[in-house]
Design an enzyme around this catalytic site. Structure first.
Site, PDB file in Angstrom:
ATOM      1  N   GLY A  90       0.814  -1.207   0.000  1.00  0.00           N
ATOM      2  CA  GLY A  90       0.000   0.000   0.000  1.00  0.00           C
ATOM      3  C   GLY A  90       0.844   1.251   0.000  1.00  0.00           C
TER       4      GLY A  90
ATOM      5  N   CYS B 191       9.537 -10.471  10.525  1.00  0.00           N
ATOM      6  CA  CYS B 191       8.482 -10.442   9.506  1.00  0.00           C
ATOM      7  C   CYS B 191       9.044 -10.854   8.155  1.00  0.00           C
ATOM      8  CB  CYS B 191       7.865  -9.043   9.433  1.00  0.00           C
ATOM      9  SG  CYS B 191       6.454  -8.922   8.305  1.00  0.00           S
TER      10      CYS B 191
ATOM     11  N   CYS C 156       4.213  -2.081  13.210  1.00  0.00           N
ATOM     12  CA  CYS C 156       2.882  -2.067  12.597  1.00  0.00           C
ATOM     13  C   CYS C 156       1.797  -2.620  13.513  1.00  0.00           C
ATOM     14  CB  CYS C 156       2.903  -2.821  11.271  1.00  0.00           C
ATOM     15  SG  CYS C 156       3.186  -4.606  11.410  1.00  0.00           S
TER      16      CYS C 156
END
EC number: 2.8.1.13
Length: 365
Positions: A9, A101, A199
Site C-alpha cells: 500500500g 516479519c 505495525c
C-alpha cells in the site's frame, strides 16, 4: 517469469511492481492481511498495515492493470512475529520485528505459497540489490541509496530465498526519485508518508503493548553493586543502553547519568550503571545464516547491529557454529536479540542473532 508482487500500500512496493511489469514479467499483486482485528490497525499511514494501506494497494494494482488479491496471513503473523516479539522481551532480549516479519512472513509464508502456486519469484519494494557472482550464485548487497538501504533486515532470508526474490528499487538513487516515478505513473500514493514504528502496535506505545500482553510484574532497579536505586513495573519494558524512563530514586555517586546495562528476567531486576559499562569488544551470534560458505578462519568485515546504525570494522570467526565478531574500537549498548549482519563492502556475508557480548576485561553479558 510469473512474479508475485507484494503490495503493502506504499509507494515503494507499487513502483517495484510497476518496474516488474515494465520488465515484461507476468505480475500479480497481493496484499498481506496481518490482523483480523480491525482496531489493531492504525490510521494516518504511520505503519505498513493500516486499513488505508489495503485500499491504496488495490488502487495501485488497478493503475498497473494487474490482478490483485488479499491473502490472510494474520494467524501466521501472530504465531511467529508477534509471539517472538513478546517472548524475546519477556526473556530480557531486544528483538527486531521487521527482521522476523521478513523471515517468517514475506520470505517464508508468502514466498512458499507463491512457489506452490507456480510463481517464479516474489517482488518487493525493499531497497537492496541482488548481484550475480562469477560462479552464478546470487549475492545480497546494500542499496545504492545508503539512507534507504534495507539489506540489514533482509539478511535473515538466506541464499535459497534470495534466489527467488526481486528488489527492483535497489539501484534507485533516492526516495525522491521513487516518488517522482510514482507520480509520473499516475499512482496517487506518490506523496504518501513513509511507514515507521511497529505495525502491530497500533498507538506506537511499545511499553504499553507489552504491559497489556505480559501484565504488571513489579521489581527492582539495581546498581552494579546490587543496591536498589528504583523500581519498575516489568523488566521486559527495558532494553540495554536505555537511559530515558528509568525514574531512579537515587542519583549516582558521581552525578552522571545511568543506563540499562542488563535485564535479568529470572530475578526480575534491571541493572543500571555508567555509560562506559556499555562498551563491548566482541559480539556473539547464533542461528547463523550464511550467503555462501562460512569463513574457514578469521575474516575482515564490517558489522551492523541496528537497522539504521553505522557499520563498524571487525574481524569475525566461527566457533562451534556460532559467530564471534571482534569490533575495532568496540560498540556500545548492544543487546541480546538484536540482528548482527556481516558485510564485505556492500555484500552481505551472513546474519546472526546476538546471544551475548564480551569485554576484553571480562564478560559483559
Amino acid at each position: 517469469m510469473r512474479v508475485l508482487a507484494a503490495l503493502s500500500g506504499g509507494v515503494d512496493s507499487a513502483v517495484a511492481a510497476a518496474r516488474a511489469v515494465d520488465a515484461g514479467h507476468d505480475v500479480v499483486g497481493v496484499h498481506m492481511a496481518l490482523s483480523r482485528t480491525r482496531d489493531q490497525f492504525r490510521t494516518g499511514s504511520r505503519g505498513c498495515c493500516s486499513i488505508e494501506d489495503a485500499g491504496d494497494a488495490r488502487r495501485a494494482a488497478d493503475v498497473l492493470g494487474i490482478p490483485y488479491y488479499v491473502w490472510d496471513l494474520s494467524e501466521r503473523f501472530e504465531e511467529t512475529v508477534v509471539a517472538d516479539f513478546l517472548a524475546e522481551y519477556e526473556a530480557g532480549r531486544t528483538p527486531n520485528p521487521c527482521v522476523r516479519c521478513n523471515e517468517h512472513i514475506k520470505f517464508a509464508a508468502l514466498l512458499d505459497k507463491a512457489v506452490a502456486l507456480g510463481f517464479d519469484a516474489v517482488c518487493t519494494g525493499h531497497y537492496a540489490r541482488i548481484e550475480t557472482a562469477a560462479d552464478g550464485s546470487r549475492e545480497l548487497h546494500r542499496a545504492r541509496d545508503a539512507a534507504k538501504d534495507q539489506s540489514y533486515v533482509l539478511a535473515v532470508m538466506g541464499p535459497e530465498r534470495l534466489a527467488r526474490s526481486m528488489f527492483p528499487l535497489g539501484d534507485v538513487a533516492s526516495k525522491s526519485q521513487t516518488r517522482a516515478e510514482a507520480a509520473a505513473r499516475g499512482l496517487s500514493i506518490s506523496a504518501k508518508p513513509d511507514s515507521y514504528d511497529i505495525c502491530f502496535v497500533a498507538d506506537g506505545d511499545t511499553p504499553g503493548f507489552l504491559r497489556d500482553r505480559l501484565g504488571s510484574r513489579p521489581g527492582d532497579v539495581v546498581d552494579t553493586d546490587g543496591t536498589v536505586v528504583g523500581t519498575h513495573d516489568g523488566a521486559y519494558a527495558y532494553t540495554v543502553g536505555q537511559r530515558r524512563g528509568l525514574a531512579l530514586g537515587r542519583p549516582a555517586a558521581d552525578g552522571k547519568p545511568r543506563y540499562v546495562l542488563a535485564i535479568e528476567p529470572v530475578s526480575n531486576r534491571v541493572v543500571v550503571g555508567p555509560a562506559d559499562e556499555l562498551a563491548v569488544d566482541e559480539l556473539l551470534g547464533g542461528d547463523v545464516v550464511w550467503f555462501g560458505a562460512p569463513p574457514a578462519g578469521e575474516v575482515a568485515c564490517e558489522v551492523q547491529v541496528r537497522a539504521h546504525g553505522a557499520p563498524a570494522a571487525a574481524r569475525a570467526r566461527v566457533e562451534d557454529g556460532a559467530v564471534v565478531a571482534r569490533v575495532d574500537g568496540g560498540l556500545r549498548g548492544v543487546a541480546a536479540g538484536q540482528s548482527l549482519v556481516l558485510y564485505a563492502g556492500t555484500r552481505v556475508l551472513g546474519q546472526a542473532t546476538v546471544t551475548g557480548t564480551r569485554r576484553l576485561s571480562g564478560v559483559a553479558s
